[in-house]
Write a protein that holds these residues in place. Sequence first.
Motif, PDB file in Angstrom:
ATOM      1  N   THR A  26      -1.629  -4.859   2.938  1.00  0.00           N
ATOM      2  CA  THR A  26      -0.183  -4.892   2.720  1.00  0.00           C
ATOM      3  C   THR A  26       0.331  -6.317   2.567  1.00  0.00           C
ATOM      4  N   GLY A  27      -0.573  -7.292   2.580  1.00  0.00           N
ATOM      5  CA  GLY A  27      -0.198  -8.692   2.464  1.00  0.00           C
ATOM      6  C   GLY A  27      -1.358  -9.548   2.918  1.00  0.00           C
ATOM      7  N   PRO A  28      -1.173 -10.858   2.921  1.00  0.00           N
ATOM      8  CA  PRO A  28      -2.274 -11.744   3.317  1.00  0.00           C
ATOM      9  C   PRO A  28      -2.638 -11.561   4.782  1.00  0.00           C
ATOM     10  N   LEU A  29      -3.927 -11.696   5.095  1.00  0.00           N
ATOM     11  CA  LEU A  29      -4.368 -11.652   6.476  1.00  0.00           C
ATOM     12  C   LEU A  29      -3.947 -12.937   7.192  1.00  0.00           C
ATOM     13  N   HIS A  63       3.977   2.235   2.917  1.00  0.00           N
ATOM     14  CA  HIS A  63       4.304   1.373   1.785  1.00  0.00           C
ATOM     15  C   HIS A  63       4.279   2.144   0.463  1.00  0.00           C
ATOM     16  N   ALA A  64       4.521   3.453   0.526  1.00  0.00           N
ATOM     17  CA  ALA A  64       4.553   4.239  -0.710  1.00  0.00           C
ATOM     18  C   ALA A  64       5.705   3.818  -1.621  1.00  0.00           C
ATOM     19  N   HIS A  65       6.673   3.126  -1.033  1.00  0.00           N
ATOM     20  CA  HIS A  65       7.802   2.615  -1.821  1.00  0.00           C
ATOM     21  C   HIS A  65       7.443   1.328  -2.557  1.00  0.00           C
ATOM     22  N   ASP A  66       6.282   0.758  -2.262  1.00  0.00           N
ATOM     23  CA  ASP A  66       5.914  -0.553  -2.812  1.00  0.00           C
ATOM     24  C   ASP A  66       4.431  -0.561  -3.147  1.00  0.00           C
ATOM     25  N   VAL A  67       4.048   0.329  -4.068  1.00  0.00           N
ATOM     26  CA  VAL A  67       2.622   0.490  -4.376  1.00  0.00           C
ATOM     27  C   VAL A  67       2.041  -0.752  -5.045  1.00  0.00           C
ATOM     28  N   ASP A  68       2.862  -1.501  -5.764  1.00  0.00           N
ATOM     29  CA  ASP A  68       2.351  -2.719  -6.399  1.00  0.00           C
ATOM     30  C   ASP A  68       1.895  -3.728  -5.354  1.00  0.00           C
ATOM     31  N   ARG A 134      10.413   3.865   7.048  1.00  0.00           N
ATOM     32  CA  ARG A 134       9.224   3.808   6.195  1.00  0.00           C
ATOM     33  C   ARG A 134       8.050   4.570   6.791  1.00  0.00           C
ATOM     34  N   ALA A 135       8.081   4.812   8.099  1.00  0.00           N
ATOM     35  CA  ALA A 135       6.963   5.492   8.763  1.00  0.00           C
ATOM     36  C   ALA A 135       7.320   6.911   9.183  1.00  0.00           C
TER      37      ALA A 135
END
Length: 346
Positions: A26-29, A63-68, A134-135
């Motif tokens: 979902t983003g950088p570690l 994060h289904a709203h932000d698949v990119d 979101r959850a």
Amino acid sequence: MFDLHMPEPATGLSPEDVVLTGDRPTGPLHLGHLAGSLAARVAGQDICPHTVLVADLQALTDHAHDVDRVGAAVAEVMVDYAAVGLDPAKVRFCLQSDVPELAEITVLLLNLVSLERILRNPTVKAEVGQKGDRARNAGFAVYPASQAADILGFAATAVPVGRDQAPMLELASHLADQLAIRGCRLPVPRAVFPEGGSGRLPGFDSRKASKTLNNAIALGASDADIAAAVRRMVSDPSRRSSSDPGDPEKPVAFAYLRAFDPDRTGLADLEAAYRRGGVGDGDVKARAERVIRDLLGPIRERRAAAAGDRAALRDVLREGTASARDTAQQALDEIRACFGLSRRSA
């Protein structure tokens, strides 16, 4: 070889173990991941087989709203793995969404556990409270069953996790027992907890370090980013001056030093001086900034090199996923058999 500029973690693993770990793309570690599991993977990859799952299906549960974002993060996570020193010759990397066998195992396992047991999972409850709307979907609510499917699908015997993830492993072990009653003999996995603590690194605001909360230091952070984050680290609010005795459990900077400072004697001396008084919070933060800079400098360089050859990392992920499907298919065949299912269309 463990060459991170930090104390080498004890792994609690043996050569007979089979390990599954993973991350949600979902983003950088960040340093929370390094303290929680990445460093242990680097140390453990020379001990026993490891599969590292890039859990993109689980990432979609909130994060289904932000698949990119999820799609782009898959490549970034692979770069982070290379940067910390995970070796494709020793570790199998796998993309969750490209192993459909895991989804079928999830559906079958849901028949063996009550909805009430899943919904009262304290980890899920805490995450719903943090993530909000979101959850609030069924996929997020039952993701512990998906995690159990990952663990059993790869026949993992050991799963390194923070202590806050203990309920997830309890469910996986319960489901392995339920399958055993039906004649399916998959390993009962055990949780491997970090030595000396929860493995949970706080963010600089004292909450759990999280991409969602934007309170974490990314593995690719610049020196300027590190300095800015350290300045924001919460200190002991009861101290009015550096001469006051302090509690080293309260400043966030001490948590980072305990996780990453290789000079354990010097750290112990600093904590003792802080308790007595005479050491300022600025001194503690200065040491934390130096330690983090020394740790992330080489990681940042390796990250830049790995990012320059993303095609090679895609190949590593594709090859590992193909191998992982073979393993998951074997587990699925065993689980289907205990439900009386056969490949009638074959």
